[in-house]
Design a protein around this motif. Structure first.
Motif, PDB file in Angstrom:
ATOM      1  N   SER A 273       0.824  -1.209   0.000  1.00 56.28           N
ATOM      2  CA  SER A 273       0.000   0.000   0.000  1.00 56.28           C
ATOM      3  C   SER A 273       0.858   1.257   0.000  1.00 56.28           C
ATOM      4  O   SER A 273       0.506   2.264  -0.619  1.00 56.28           O
ATOM      5  CB  SER A 273      -0.927   0.006   1.218  1.00 56.28           C
ATOM      6  N   LEU A 274       2.000   1.194   0.696  1.00 49.06           N
ATOM      7  CA  LEU A 274       2.846   2.379   0.854  1.00 49.06           C
ATOM      8  C   LEU A 274       3.684   2.674  -0.386  1.00 49.06           C
ATOM      9  O   LEU A 274       3.737   3.820  -0.862  1.00 49.06           O
ATOM     10  CB  LEU A 274       3.769   2.208   2.068  1.00 49.06           C
ATOM     11  N   ILE A 275       4.337   1.642  -0.908  1.00 51.10           N
ATOM     12  CA  ILE A 275       5.292   1.889  -1.998  1.00 51.10           C
ATOM     13  C   ILE A 275       4.898   1.224  -3.314  1.00 51.10           C
ATOM     14  O   ILE A 275       5.616   1.331  -4.300  1.00 51.10           O
ATOM     15  CB  ILE A 275       6.713   1.429  -1.595  1.00 51.10           C
ATOM     16  N   GLY A 276       3.751   0.538  -3.313  1.00 49.71           N
ATOM     17  CA  GLY A 276       3.296  -0.098  -4.538  1.00 49.71           C
ATOM     18  C   GLY A 276       3.842  -1.507  -4.688  1.00 49.71           C
ATOM     19  O   GLY A 276       4.702  -1.948  -3.922  1.00 49.71           O
ATOM     20  N   PRO A 277       3.357  -2.249  -5.672  1.00 53.00           N
ATOM     21  CA  PRO A 277       3.783  -3.644  -5.877  1.00 53.00           C
ATOM     22  C   PRO A 277       5.150  -3.736  -6.546  1.00 53.00           C
ATOM     23  O   PRO A 277       5.304  -4.295  -7.634  1.00 53.00           O
ATOM     24  CB  PRO A 277       2.672  -4.197  -6.778  1.00 53.00           C
ATOM     25  N   VAL A 278       6.159  -3.177  -5.885  1.00 51.37           N
ATOM     26  CA  VAL A 278       7.498  -3.171  -6.472  1.00 51.37           C
ATOM     27  C   VAL A 278       8.144  -4.539  -6.339  1.00 51.37           C
ATOM     28  O   VAL A 278       7.791  -5.337  -5.466  1.00 51.37           O
ATOM     29  CB  VAL A 278       8.378  -2.097  -5.785  1.00 51.37           C
ATOM     30  N   ASP A 279       9.140  -4.805  -7.191  1.00 46.15           N
ATOM     31  CA  ASP A 279       9.778  -6.122  -7.190  1.00 46.15           C
ATOM     32  C   ASP A 279      10.758  -6.286  -6.035  1.00 46.15           C
ATOM     33  O   ASP A 279      11.356  -7.351  -5.876  1.00 46.15           O
ATOM     34  CB  ASP A 279      10.478  -6.386  -8.519  1.00 46.15           C
ATOM     35  N   LYS A 280      10.923  -5.248  -5.222  1.00 49.10           N
ATOM     36  CA  LYS A 280      11.821  -5.353  -4.077  1.00 49.10           C
ATOM     37  C   LYS A 280      11.176  -6.071  -2.899  1.00 49.10           C
ATOM     38  O   LYS A 280      11.855  -6.435  -1.944  1.00 49.10           O
ATOM     39  CB  LYS A 280      12.280  -3.959  -3.635  1.00 49.10           C
ATOM     40  N   ILE A 281       9.868  -6.259  -2.946  1.00 50.69           N
ATOM     41  CA  ILE A 281       9.176  -6.976  -1.879  1.00 50.69           C
ATOM     42  C   ILE A 281       9.209  -8.469  -2.193  1.00 50.69           C
ATOM     43  O   ILE A 281       8.565  -8.934  -3.141  1.00 50.69           O
ATOM     44  CB  ILE A 281       7.721  -6.491  -1.737  1.00 50.69           C
ATOM     45  N   HIS A 282       9.976  -9.225  -1.415  1.00 46.53           N
ATOM     46  CA  HIS A 282      10.104 -10.667  -1.610  1.00 46.53           C
ATOM     47  C   HIS A 282       9.180 -11.378  -0.618  1.00 46.53           C
ATOM     48  O   HIS A 282       9.310 -11.191   0.592  1.00 46.53           O
ATOM     49  CB  HIS A 282      11.553 -11.112  -1.385  1.00 46.53           C
TER      50      HIS A 282
END
Length: 298
Positions: free
Chosen positions: A189-198
């Motif tokens: 929610s905060l930073i979007g569905p970025v690929d850095k979230i594993h």
């Protein structure tokens, strides 16, 4: 999974104008009709007479409750034993699976029982507490607050030498979370569905991924992160609890749930916990497990 239960609890508390506005516009739920107290669970007198009390605890939820060598173990298990000792009875534990939300768990294990082959336990431990739940779930007494928990961040100290990371770092630095957890929901929610979230199957697995170098940090409930650090003492990991921008409910209180028909049992359990808090017994349990203890607001 328990993570979905807590996620539903946190989202409900955090959404503006949500159901957690204290009883505003609340329509009372139907109460069980034509039943006696002994028909739903056991009375306090019967517990004392029979010499044992059963606690419902979540399964596979280290460091809180889990099975080890065929026996229940964990912080919640030790707290249950403290309560039973004060009441002068034997503690028994029922490891249960979590449902889609907290209300479902309370229905299945506290005040009614599952539709097929269900039964209630005398006390349910590790119930996230919010005063508005008193309005939403009238069939349960929420009491016995014994600890506070919060969302925290584990990190490798060599990657963040000056201070630990905060959520904005994870626009660029890889971070591990449990899939569909509170931390996953917040970061997305905060930073979007970025690929850095594993995403991993559990917070414990997320910390294992951090220890192996798959990510630079892991985010989740503090106790679960600290339990992971204990498994990896030589990997230079640390945990901190920075401010969480935009997270209305990054911390919560943990207590117990008891069938509303057995208020005398609820009073006795709450008094047992109050005494254990005053004497430092619960804080010592956390210390033995290597966890940070935050006392609840009671």
């Amino acid at each position: 999974m328990l993570r979905r239960t807590l996620l539903a609890f946190i989202i409900g508390a955090a959404l503006p104008g949500g159901a957690f506005a204290r009883c505003e516009g609340y329509k009372p739920q139907p109460k069980p009709q034509n039943t006696f107290a002994q028909d739903v669970g056991r009375s306090f007198d019967r517990i004392v007479e029979e010499g044992w009390i059963e606690f419902a605890v979540y399964d596979d939820y280290a460091p809180w409750s889990y099975e080890e060598k065929g026996k229940a173990a964990g912080v919640d298990i030790e707290i249950g034993r403290l309560i039973a000792k004060t009441l002068g009875v034997e503690a028994k534990f029922r490891l249960v699976a979590s449902g889609e939300n907290l209300e479902a768990d309370l229905l299945n294990y506290v005040w009614k029982g599952a539709a097929v082959g269900g039964r209630v336990s005398d006390v349910m431990l590790h119930v996230p507490y919010d005063s508005a739940l008193v309005c939403r779930v009238e069939q349960v007494v929420f009491t016995g607050q014994y600890a506070a928990e919060n969302i925290a961040i584990a990190y490798r100290t060599t990657d963040y030498e000056e201070k630990g990371p905060t959520p904005p770092f994870f626009r660029f630095d890889p971070v591990a979370v449990e899939n569909d957890s509170i931390a996953d929901f917040y970061l997305t929610s905060l930073i979007g569905p970025v690929d850095k979230i594993h995403r991993f199957r559990s917070t414990a697995a997320a910390v294992d991924g951090l220890a192996k170098g798959d990510t630079k940090a892991a985010m989740g409930p503090r106790a679960e992160l600290e339990a992971g650090l204990i498994r990896h003492p030589k990997d230079g990991l640390a945990v901190h609890s920075p401010p969480l921008v935009g997270f209305a409910r990054g911390n919560w209180t943990i207590g117990v749930g008891i069938n509303f028909q057995h208020r005398d049992l609820a009073y006795a359990v709450d008094e047992a916990i109050e005494n254990a808090l005053a004497e430092g017994e619960i804080a010592r349990i956390f210390q033995r497990y290597g966890l940070t203890y935050t006392p609840p607001q009671r």
